[in-house]
Design an enzyme around this catalytic site. Sequence first.
Site, short mmCIF file in Angstrom:
data_model
loop_
_atom_site.label_atom_id
_atom_site.label_comp_id
_atom_site.label_asym_id
_atom_site.label_seq_id
_atom_site.Cartn_x
_atom_site.Cartn_y
_atom_site.Cartn_z
N LYS A 114 -16.47 0.17 24.88
CA LYS A 114 -15.64 1.14 25.54
C LYS A 114 -15.95 1.18 27.04
CE LYS A 114 -14.25 4.74 22.70
NZ LYS A 114 -12.85 4.57 23.05
N ILE A 427 -11.89 3.84 3.10
CA ILE A 427 -11.73 4.77 4.22
C ILE A 427 -10.31 5.34 4.29
CG2 ILE A 427 -12.10 5.02 6.72
CD1 ILE A 427 -14.62 4.43 4.99
N ASP A 595 -10.62 12.48 9.42
CA ASP A 595 -11.12 11.39 10.28
C ASP A 595 -11.36 11.87 11.71
OD1 ASP A 595 -11.02 9.37 8.34
OD2 ASP A 595 -8.88 9.04 8.69
N HIS A 638 -14.93 10.55 8.91
CA HIS A 638 -15.14 9.12 9.17
C HIS A 638 -15.12 8.88 10.67
CE1 HIS A 638 -14.63 4.81 9.22
NE2 HIS A 638 -13.56 4.97 9.98
N HIS A 691 -12.96 -5.86 10.42
CA HIS A 691 -12.21 -6.44 11.53
C HIS A 691 -12.03 -7.95 11.38
CE1 HIS A 691 -13.90 -2.65 12.91
NE2 HIS A 691 -12.76 -2.52 13.54
N1 GLN Z 1 -8.16 6.79 7.48
C1 GLN Z 1 -7.88 5.84 8.51
C2 GLN Z 1 -7.63 4.47 7.88
O1 GLN Z 1 -8.19 4.22 6.85
C3 GLN Z 1 -9.03 5.74 9.49
C4 GLN Z 1 -8.73 4.80 10.63
C5 GLN Z 1 -9.78 4.75 11.69
O2 GLN Z 1 -10.88 5.20 11.53
N2 GLN Z 1 -9.49 4.18 12.82
O3 GLN Z 1 -6.92 3.67 8.44
ZN ZN Z 2 -12.61 3.74 11.28
#
Ligand code: GLN
Ligand code: ZN
Length: 751
Positions: A114, A427, A595, A638, A691
């Site tokens: 960043k 997530i 989140d 998250h 990623h």
């Molecule tokens: N809940 C979102 C997802 O699963 C979280 C995305 C994120 O943290 N950038 O895409």
């Molecule tokens: Zn994330």
Amino acid sequence: MRTAVIGFPRIGRNRELKFASEKYFRGEISEKELLEVADAIKKESLLKQKEAGITYISSNDFSFYDNVLDTAVLFNVIPKRYRELKLSALDTYFAMARGYQGEKGNVKALAMKKWFNTNYHYLVPEIEDDTEIRLVGNKPIEEFEAAGRMGVNTKTAITGPFTFLKLARFTGSRTVDDVADALINAYVELVKALERKGEGMIEFDEPGLCTDLTPADIELFKGIYNVILDNKGSVKILLQTYFGDIRDIYDEVIGLRFDAIGLDFVEGSKTAELVKRFPKDKILFAGLVNGKNIWRNDYSKTLAILKNLSTDEVVLGTSCSLLHVPYTLEGETDLSEDSKAHFSFAYEKLSELKELGELFGTDFEKDERFIRNKLLHAGRKNYEDSAVQAAVAAIKPEDYERLPKFEEREKLQKKKLGLPLFPTTTIGSFPQTADVRKNRLEFKKGLRSKEEYTEFNKNKIRECIKLQEEIGLDVIVHGEFERNDMVEYFGENLSGFLFTKNAWVQSYGTRCVKPAIIWGDVARKKPITVEWSKFAKSCTDKPVKGMLTGPVTILNWSFPREDISIKESTLQIALAIRDEVLDLEKNGIDIIQIDEAALREKLPLRKADWYSGYLDWAIPAFRLVHSKVKPETQIHTHMCYSEFTDIIPAIDAMDADVITFEASRSDLLILDALRENNFKTEVGPGVYDIHSPRVPSVEEIVTALTKMREKIEDSKLWVNPDCGLKTRGEEETVKSLKNLVAAAKIIRGQA
Ligand code: GLN
Ligand code: ZN
């Protein structure tokens, strides 16, 4: 009055550079064609600024990917693994930016971080033991000359040596002291080369001066610039700072022989105070037009500040590069004229600089442009919601506290949910395949009815849940097929937000974001996610996790209001999201994830301001969202994209029941920090990196979990990927998640 721009957007008005670069990466266009697109963008930017009569226009602010990377390449800071690929100069550059996988080898990209307190990311230069720092490129010179051919006499902007050294990573045994001389010489070479071409001014960008500085930093800075200033010849040197004030080093800075100093009056809370002692022999570049936000400048405020400056030589400029705002309002036909009148993107900011420059020193009170601006700032239409304002005013201290205490809730939740040890989950998002995007797009365009749209998503949810059951995940998600973006989706369903068609801002490389604009008071008009979560719950007997975006992230990834504090705005959003949380709970959703991916984004650059200036309200705003739920309802959060180790206590104070976060790329360093701080919240440090399309093996995940168990109690450890799966393909996702579940089972057998 003279005017200046620190830097201009460069992705192209319609993201031409993004699309051309992506084509080039896919081998669809040649290097020559890519360069032509770049040239056209540079030309248009220079012309726009010239037309606006800007006195000091930058060159070398263009970049194919990132300016810090440009600087590294310019000075031969190219790690061996890229040199060994023996690619063309441009492809070596892109290999550093994006990694390379092909016939010549397989190497990872440089790390990306960043850029100070923005949502822009730079590439971290790597200095190896055998890196030979010297001037090897000529991009700054070429850009200066190209501008000259268009009749634009530019100042050359370049990342300054101090900031460059502070951001660089030393991969071997060398330290700053070992390379400083070579780097200084390389910059001197550049200054001389530019001088030979007739350059009049070089802008050294040193945002690193706006952070906490040690005495050693100050010595380093002085050491660097003493040499550069001794060798500047006929070139004028502008020291340009931004993203804050330079309180730690102001006296040293004004004591050096800089010709000009650029200071940020927008984010620099101490700048106005500091410039009272501005030396008479230097030019002050006063950064008064906000380079980060999109509201029209308040002329009476700006002109008053300018008038009060005691120094004679003042240039009016932007507070930072305009890279952080979109190109232009032209073409934003969906915004009303009423609201558009209040906004100013890069092109419009040029007009503001011009107008302010013309108004200053005149009898401006009577000028029609001044009067129009004054009226504009006197009021906006349709932005107030008295009910929301009253609700925020009525927040009581106990609204920020969830009861009973965590330890008690943990017991109740374990009993109610009956999850196995090391519960597995994801997530939230599942792969956003072409059909998913098509469904949303066609619905948005009115080509698909609401019923068809909903039916499609419900089928997707049903399939997604069946898949998760087959894989054997313990806590199920619905998959987020209805969402384009985690902030835009909520913004669209809350009042007080405005959306643009084309207001893209570069986030990194070819990646752009289109932040929403917070126009007014924010309220929830109706339930947002409840239908989807309810439907998901009806498809399975396993617990379903509801999925929301938290108030701090919604605020941080939008253009905020300037008429009220960001704290106030965040609290409004928090109340809206709180209603959603309570509605989910009422509808039988026992686990709710909120989140906060961007929690750290607006963390002040100076540690002394971290709590008082930010965390002291941001963390309570999150607590406000979940404080009213039942003890048995499990709240997850998250986080990703940033380092957390230094704000662990604040994260624990969010008082969530479970937190999942990105960890696989940070070598699990965060685990030690959790342990040292007696972290109470249950945790799911990501066990693999989402990623990349790579499928992690079972053994690899077992190894990661084994390491985690050394630092985290078994009863507190969750098993999940790093982040959402929306950018991944279906096949790799299924394989990866199967391995994740298999690994959790092995670990359970060992516990
Ligand atoms: N809940 C979102 C997802 O699963 C979280 C995305 C994120 O943290 N950038 O895409
Ligand atoms: Zn994330």
